[in-house]
Design a protein around this motif. Sequence first.
Motif, PDB file in Angstrom:
ATOM      1  N   VAL A 113       1.991  -0.022   6.590  1.00  0.00           N
ATOM      2  CA  VAL A 113       0.852   0.328   5.736  1.00  0.00           C
ATOM      3  C   VAL A 113       0.830   1.827   5.482  1.00  0.00           C
ATOM      4  O   VAL A 113       0.603   2.274   4.356  1.00  0.00           O
ATOM      5  CB  VAL A 113      -0.473  -0.173   6.365  1.00  0.00           C
ATOM      6  N   HIS A 116       3.556   2.786   2.997  1.00  0.00           N
ATOM      7  CA  HIS A 116       3.153   2.437   1.630  1.00  0.00           C
ATOM      8  C   HIS A 116       2.152   3.450   1.102  1.00  0.00           C
ATOM      9  O   HIS A 116       2.202   3.837  -0.081  1.00  0.00           O
ATOM     10  CB  HIS A 116       2.555   1.038   1.579  1.00  0.00           C
ATOM     11  N   CYS A 117       1.237   3.895   1.971  1.00  0.00           N
ATOM     12  CA  CYS A 117       0.235   4.879   1.571  1.00  0.00           C
ATOM     13  C   CYS A 117       0.913   6.196   1.163  1.00  0.00           C
ATOM     14  O   CYS A 117       0.570   6.781   0.138  1.00  0.00           O
ATOM     15  CB  CYS A 117      -0.731   5.107   2.732  1.00  0.00           C
ATOM     16  N   CYS A 121       1.484   3.597  -2.738  1.00  0.00           N
ATOM     17  CA  CYS A 121       1.202   2.164  -2.904  1.00  0.00           C
ATOM     18  C   CYS A 121       0.231   1.702  -1.816  1.00  0.00           C
ATOM     19  O   CYS A 121       0.605   0.993  -0.900  1.00  0.00           O
ATOM     20  CB  CYS A 121       2.485   1.339  -2.825  1.00  0.00           C
ATOM     21  N   CYS A 122      -1.003   2.134  -1.935  1.00  0.00           N
ATOM     22  CA  CYS A 122      -1.975   1.914  -0.873  1.00  0.00           C
ATOM     23  C   CYS A 122      -2.261   0.428  -0.682  1.00  0.00           C
ATOM     24  O   CYS A 122      -2.663  -0.273  -1.615  1.00  0.00           O
ATOM     25  CB  CYS A 122      -3.251   2.670  -1.177  1.00  0.00           C
ATOM     26  N   ASP A 123      -2.065  -0.057   0.527  1.00  0.00           N
ATOM     27  CA  ASP A 123      -2.375  -1.445   0.879  1.00  0.00           C
ATOM     28  C   ASP A 123      -3.857  -1.625   1.165  1.00  0.00           C
ATOM     29  O   ASP A 123      -4.325  -2.746   1.337  1.00  0.00           O
ATOM     30  CB  ASP A 123      -1.597  -1.870   2.148  1.00  0.00           C
ATOM     31  N   ARG A 127      -7.206  -5.765  -4.048  1.00  0.00           N
ATOM     32  CA  ARG A 127      -6.449  -6.227  -5.218  1.00  0.00           C
ATOM     33  C   ARG A 127      -7.108  -7.478  -5.745  1.00  0.00           C
ATOM     34  O   ARG A 127      -7.421  -8.395  -5.014  1.00  0.00           O
ATOM     35  CB  ARG A 127      -5.003  -6.521  -4.843  1.00  0.00           C
TER      36      ARG A 127
END
Length: 128
Positions: A113, A116-117, A121-123, A127
């Motif tokens: 996570v 990705h941040c 691409c923040c989880d 969404r």
Amino acid sequence: MVQSQALRIGAVARQSGVSIDTVRYYERRGLLRPAGRLPSGYRVYSEAAVARIRLARQLQGLGMTLEEVAATLQAHDAGGDCASERWRLEAARDRVAAEMARLACVRAELDTVLAHCVEGCCDLLART
């Protein structure tokens, strides 16, 4: 022969590094022998109570449940020894190993996570 000093509950708690409520709780749960009483009603313990509480706390710190600690101490009181009680320590070790494995998975997921941040691409964003 030196006689052991009688300690009131506050002194036992201070020397053991626990609260007075913990001393009472351990007595209720059978980890400590019932205290003697002064005519005033105050509980009095021997110095052995301090060592026993410290041992109980050490065993808990090693991953044993309070029930396991109580059973181990009671088995010791009945003549058990390390060899006869080793299985309880092994069970605690196995639980600690399982928890360490679970935490390693949690850390790996957190690392994913976080990566990705960092990549933008923040989880954490919802969404839809």
